[in-house]
Design an enzyme around this catalytic site. Structure first.
Site, PDB file in Angstrom:
ATOM      1  N   GLY A  15      23.636  39.951  36.755  1.00 29.73           N
ATOM      2  CA  GLY A  15      23.585  40.469  35.379  1.00 29.73           C
ATOM      3  C   GLY A  15      22.409  39.876  34.624  1.00 29.73           C
ATOM      4  O   GLY A  15      22.125  38.687  34.754  1.00 29.73           O
ATOM      5  N   ARG A  25       8.028  33.844  33.031  1.00 22.97           N
ATOM      6  CA  ARG A  25       6.724  33.467  32.457  1.00 22.97           C
ATOM      7  C   ARG A  25       6.433  31.979  32.712  1.00 22.97           C
ATOM      8  O   ARG A  25       5.319  31.603  33.098  1.00 22.97           O
ATOM      9  CB  ARG A  25       6.754  33.754  30.950  1.00 22.97           C
ATOM     10  CG  ARG A  25       5.588  33.240  30.143  1.00 22.97           C
ATOM     11  CD  ARG A  25       5.828  33.607  28.678  1.00 22.97           C
ATOM     12  NE  ARG A  25       4.822  33.116  27.767  1.00 22.97           N
ATOM     13  CZ  ARG A  25       4.881  31.928  27.158  1.00 22.97           C
ATOM     14  NH1 ARG A  25       5.894  31.108  27.422  1.00 22.97           N
ATOM     15  NH2 ARG A  25       3.937  31.567  26.315  1.00 22.97           N
ATOM     16  N   ARG A  76      22.497  43.909  42.017  1.00 21.21           N
ATOM     17  CA  ARG A  76      23.419  43.155  42.877  1.00 21.21           C
ATOM     18  C   ARG A  76      23.336  43.844  44.227  1.00 21.21           C
ATOM     19  O   ARG A  76      23.885  44.921  44.406  1.00 21.21           O
ATOM     20  CB  ARG A  76      24.832  43.191  42.296  1.00 21.21           C
ATOM     21  CG  ARG A  76      24.940  42.477  40.934  1.00 21.21           C
ATOM     22  CD  ARG A  76      26.336  42.518  40.361  1.00 21.21           C
ATOM     23  NE  ARG A  76      26.432  41.713  39.147  1.00 21.21           N
ATOM     24  CZ  ARG A  76      26.706  42.192  37.931  1.00 21.21           C
ATOM     25  NH1 ARG A  76      26.934  43.472  37.757  1.00 21.21           N
ATOM     26  NH2 ARG A  76      26.779  41.381  36.885  1.00 21.21           N
ATOM     27  N   ASP A 107      26.085  32.503  39.820  1.00 15.30           N
ATOM     28  CA  ASP A 107      26.531  31.889  41.080  1.00 15.30           C
ATOM     29  C   ASP A 107      26.434  32.829  42.294  1.00 15.30           C
ATOM     30  O   ASP A 107      26.155  32.364  43.402  1.00 15.30           O
ATOM     31  CB  ASP A 107      27.916  31.245  40.961  1.00 15.30           C
ATOM     32  CG  ASP A 107      28.929  32.154  40.319  1.00 15.30           C
ATOM     33  OD1 ASP A 107      28.607  33.337  40.083  1.00 15.30           O
ATOM     34  OD2 ASP A 107      30.052  31.683  40.068  1.00 15.30           O
ATOM     35  N   THR A 130      22.743  33.498  32.720  1.00 13.96           N
ATOM     36  CA  THR A 130      23.898  34.378  32.476  1.00 13.96           C
ATOM     37  C   THR A 130      24.392  34.109  31.064  1.00 13.96           C
ATOM     38  O   THR A 130      24.372  32.957  30.612  1.00 13.96           O
ATOM     39  CB  THR A 130      25.046  34.152  33.477  1.00 13.96           C
ATOM     40  OG1 THR A 130      26.243  34.735  32.935  1.00 13.96           O
ATOM     41  CG2 THR A 130      25.337  32.693  33.756  1.00 13.96           C
ATOM     42  N   ILE A 131      24.854  35.157  30.387  1.00 13.26           N
ATOM     43  CA  ILE A 131      25.353  34.918  29.018  1.00 13.26           C
ATOM     44  C   ILE A 131      26.700  34.205  29.039  1.00 13.26           C
ATOM     45  O   ILE A 131      27.141  33.683  28.026  1.00 13.26           O
ATOM     46  CB  ILE A 131      25.462  36.234  28.201  1.00 13.26           C
ATOM     47  CG1 ILE A 131      26.484  37.192  28.822  1.00 13.26           C
ATOM     48  CG2 ILE A 131      24.109  36.889  28.025  1.00 13.26           C
ATOM     49  CD1 ILE A 131      26.943  38.286  27.849  1.00 13.26           C
ATOM     50  N   ASP A 132      27.373  34.188  30.207  1.00 15.12           N
ATOM     51  CA  ASP A 132      28.745  33.655  30.266  1.00 15.12           C
ATOM     52  C   ASP A 132      28.848  32.136  30.146  1.00 15.12           C
ATOM     53  O   ASP A 132      29.917  31.610  29.847  1.00 15.12           O
ATOM     54  CB  ASP A 132      29.412  34.064  31.584  1.00 15.12           C
ATOM     55  CG  ASP A 132      29.670  35.556  31.656  1.00 15.12           C
ATOM     56  OD1 ASP A 132      29.549  36.228  30.615  1.00 15.12           O
ATOM     57  OD2 ASP A 132      29.982  36.057  32.753  1.00 15.12           O
ATOM     58  N   ASP A 134      29.038  30.044  32.462  1.00 13.89           N
ATOM     59  CA  ASP A 134      30.100  29.579  33.359  1.00 13.89           C
ATOM     60  C   ASP A 134      29.564  28.955  34.647  1.00 13.89           C
ATOM     61  O   ASP A 134      30.148  29.121  35.707  1.00 13.89           O
ATOM     62  CB  ASP A 134      31.039  30.752  33.697  1.00 13.89           C
ATOM     63  CG  ASP A 134      30.309  31.907  34.365  1.00 13.89           C
ATOM     64  OD1 ASP A 134      29.058  31.925  34.319  1.00 13.89           O
ATOM     65  OD2 ASP A 134      30.972  32.781  34.923  1.00 13.89           O
ATOM     66  N   ARG A 176      34.633  37.630  31.658  1.00 14.32           N
ATOM     67  CA  ARG A 176      35.764  38.017  32.526  1.00 14.32           C
ATOM     68  C   ARG A 176      36.580  36.806  32.934  1.00 14.32           C
ATOM     69  O   ARG A 176      37.794  36.843  32.985  1.00 14.32           O
ATOM     70  CB  ARG A 176      35.226  38.678  33.807  1.00 14.32           C
ATOM     71  CG  ARG A 176      35.025  40.144  33.699  1.00 14.32           C
ATOM     72  CD  ARG A 176      34.533  40.693  34.995  1.00 14.32           C
ATOM     73  NE  ARG A 176      33.278  40.078  35.403  1.00 14.32           N
ATOM     74  CZ  ARG A 176      32.291  40.701  36.018  1.00 14.32           C
ATOM     75  NH1 ARG A 176      32.430  41.956  36.327  1.00 14.32           N
ATOM     76  NH2 ARG A 176      31.184  40.092  36.365  1.00 14.32           N
ATOM     77  N   GLY A 190      34.352  32.267  12.239  1.00 18.48           N
ATOM     78  CA  GLY A 190      35.562  31.998  11.450  1.00 18.48           C
ATOM     79  C   GLY A 190      36.752  32.860  11.843  1.00 18.48           C
ATOM     80  O   GLY A 190      37.527  33.281  10.980  1.00 18.48           O
ATOM     81  N   GLN A 260      25.809  42.605  23.899  1.00 17.21           N
ATOM     82  CA  GLN A 260      25.781  41.137  23.978  1.00 17.21           C
ATOM     83  C   GLN A 260      24.766  40.635  24.993  1.00 17.21           C
ATOM     84  O   GLN A 260      24.380  39.475  24.979  1.00 17.21           O
ATOM     85  CB  GLN A 260      27.162  40.600  24.373  1.00 17.21           C
ATOM     86  CG  GLN A 260      28.226  40.865  23.344  1.00 17.21           C
ATOM     87  CD  GLN A 260      29.621  40.704  23.911  1.00 17.21           C
ATOM     88  OE1 GLN A 260      30.165  39.621  23.909  1.00 17.21           O
ATOM     89  NE2 GLN A 260      30.213  41.774  24.397  1.00 17.21           N
ATOM     90  N   ARG A 261      24.372  41.499  25.930  1.00 11.44           N
ATOM     91  CA  ARG A 261      23.432  41.060  26.972  1.00 11.44           C
ATOM     92  C   ARG A 261      21.975  41.300  26.588  1.00 11.44           C
ATOM     93  O   ARG A 261      21.066  40.822  27.258  1.00 11.44           O
ATOM     94  CB  ARG A 261      23.750  41.789  28.285  1.00 11.44           C
ATOM     95  CG  ARG A 261      24.978  41.276  28.987  1.00 11.44           C
ATOM     96  CD  ARG A 261      24.672  40.788  30.391  1.00 11.44           C
ATOM     97  NE  ARG A 261      24.212  41.846  31.234  1.00 11.44           N
ATOM     98  CZ  ARG A 261      24.978  42.514  32.097  1.00 11.44           C
ATOM     99  NH1 ARG A 261      26.254  42.208  32.213  1.00 11.44           N
ATOM    100  NH2 ARG A 261      24.484  43.454  32.842  1.00 11.44           N
TER     101      ARG A 261
HETATM  102  O1  F6P Z   1      28.395  37.957  33.977  1.00 12.36           O
HETATM  103  C1  F6P Z   1      27.817  38.524  32.859  1.00 12.36           C
HETATM  104  C2  F6P Z   1      28.633  39.695  32.375  1.00 12.36           C
HETATM  105  O2  F6P Z   1      27.974  40.197  31.230  1.00 12.36           O
HETATM  106  C3  F6P Z   1      30.108  39.402  32.076  1.00 12.36           C
HETATM  107  O3  F6P Z   1      30.330  38.755  30.861  1.00 12.36           O
HETATM  108  C4  F6P Z   1      30.682  40.786  32.134  1.00 12.36           C
HETATM  109  O4  F6P Z   1      32.059  40.729  32.411  1.00 12.36           O
HETATM  110  C5  F6P Z   1      29.912  41.409  33.266  1.00 12.36           C
HETATM  111  O5  F6P Z   1      28.680  40.726  33.337  1.00 12.36           O
HETATM  112  C6  F6P Z   1      29.664  42.891  33.105  1.00 12.36           C
HETATM  113  O6  F6P Z   1      29.034  43.342  34.244  1.00 12.36           O
HETATM  114  P1  F6P Z   1      28.349  44.775  34.391  1.00 12.36           P
HETATM  115  O7  F6P Z   1      27.058  44.742  33.637  1.00 12.36           O
HETATM  116  O8  F6P Z   1      28.163  44.956  35.845  1.00 12.36           O
HETATM  117  O9  F6P Z   1      29.294  45.769  33.779  1.00 12.36           O
END
Ligand code: F6P
Length: 328
Positions: A15, A25, A76, A107, A130-132, A134, A176, A190, A260-261
């Site tokens: 992602g 860069r 992927r 990962d 990754t934005i997560d 994690d 997720r 808030g 969000q991405r």
């Molecule tokens: O891992 C990053 C993420 O944005 C997760 O927060 C989200 O669940 C997933 O990718 C969404 O994946 P896709 O872009 O394949 O729908």
């Protein structure tokens, strides 16, 4: 095994996240600075299989620091999971005269890098993107800070309309398996309640908390829900349940989704990208491999890729208590 690194491949995989361009860069410019050639692999591991690579120099990454997404694109790759796919990828890797790989991703992307290293002895360094947030071994992944700011900005806007109409909003955010975005953006915006995958709050407790909010004089509420939250089966089910059990509430749902991405990376993510990219090249030049770079207590660090993949980045559960106190 340490041959002199003369030509590095860089790719983005999995992602996308804001700051990936800034990291590419940084890798390219660190290579140029050290007289190392650099090639960009398009669409992650799939580009290596398809021999889709482009030479990169200082000027080819101009004006990329502020751009969201990834100009190298990402994917992927299912084919890379097969031994035949990886053979093809390695044949192209060698034919291009490459002798090291930097993978920017999560990962799954690092697991691919580890296998590639194991099978063909290719030196690999991972940069967590990754934005997560994690990933074990770094307090912050690339793109997380930008995503937090995007979510807070969106919730602030939702709050405006929620309070104008005395409404309760369930706002679904990404994550997720991890609640980093929900928890931190929830506190930042808030939120009255925050539901995350790491803890099942229980739907009764949610209702109780909403009742208390009403009693304390609140006329509108925001509940932030991570995609993978265990309390309900998603925001729409939560909405149905609350509507049925608390008819006094006018409930709406907002799913923030892939916005969000995207977006221009925050200053934090740009600086982080720069530091991680330079460190990745430094490590390869020093003959090191199979490591993931990260940031811990504002120091750039490196840990074994296997550790980064296998271990879990735990959320700070005390933040839930803080959120509870602040939403009284
Ligand atoms: O891992 C990053 C993420 O944005 C997760 O927060 C989200 O669940 C997933 O990718 C969404 O994946 P896709 O872009 O394949 O729908």
């Amino acid at each position: 095994m340490s041959t002199k690194v003369t030509k590095i491949a860089v790719m983005t995989s999995g992602g996308d996240s804001p700051g990936m361009n800034a990291a590419v860069r940084a890798v390219v410019r660190a290579c140029v600075f050290n007289n190392i050639e650099c090639m960009g692999v398009l669409r992650g591991y799939q580009g290596l299989i398809d021999n889709d690579l482009i030479p990169l120099d200082s000027r080819s990454v101009r004006n990329t620091i502020s751009r969201g997404g990834t100009f190298l694109q990402t994917a992927r790759s299912k084919e890379f999971r097969t031994p035949e796919g990886r053979e093809k990828a390695y044949a192209n890797f060698k034919a291009n005269g490459l002798n090291a790989l930097i993978v920017i991703g999560g990962d799954g992307s690092f697991t691919g890098g580890m296998i590639f290293n194991k099978e063909f002895k290719v030196p690999v360094i991972g940069i967590p993107g990754t934005i997560d947030n994690d990933i074990y071994g770094t307090q912050f992944t690339l793109g997380y800070d930008t995503a937090l700011n995007t979510v807070v900005e969106a919730i602030d806007k939702i709050r405006d309309t929620a309070s104008s109409h005395n409404r309760l909003f369930f706002v679904e955010v990404m994550g997720r398996d991890a609640g980093f975005i929900a928890l931190n953006a929830g506190i930042g915006a808030g939120a009255e309640e925050i539901l995350i995958p790491e803890e099942n709050l229980g739907i009764e407790r949610l209702v109780e908390s909403l009742e208390n909010s009403k009693k304390s004089g609140k006329t509108s509420s925001i509940v932030v829900v991570a995609e993978g939250d265990k309390t309900g089966k998603g925001v729409f089910e939560l909405k149905d349940y609350v509507e049925k059990n608390m008819p006094e509430y006018d409930v709406r749902v907002s799913v923030l989704g892939h916005m969000q991405r995207g977006g221009s990376p925050s200053c934090f993510d740009r600086v982080l990208a720069g530091r991680l990219g330079v460190k990745a090249v430094d490590l390869l030049m020093g003959g090191q491999s199979n490591l993931m770079v990260g940031i811990n207590n504002n120091e750039i660090t490196a840990i074994n890729l296997e550790k980064a993949v296998k271990l879990h980045h735990d959320i700070n559960m005390d933040l839930l208590r803080v959120a509870d106190i602040l939403s009284i």
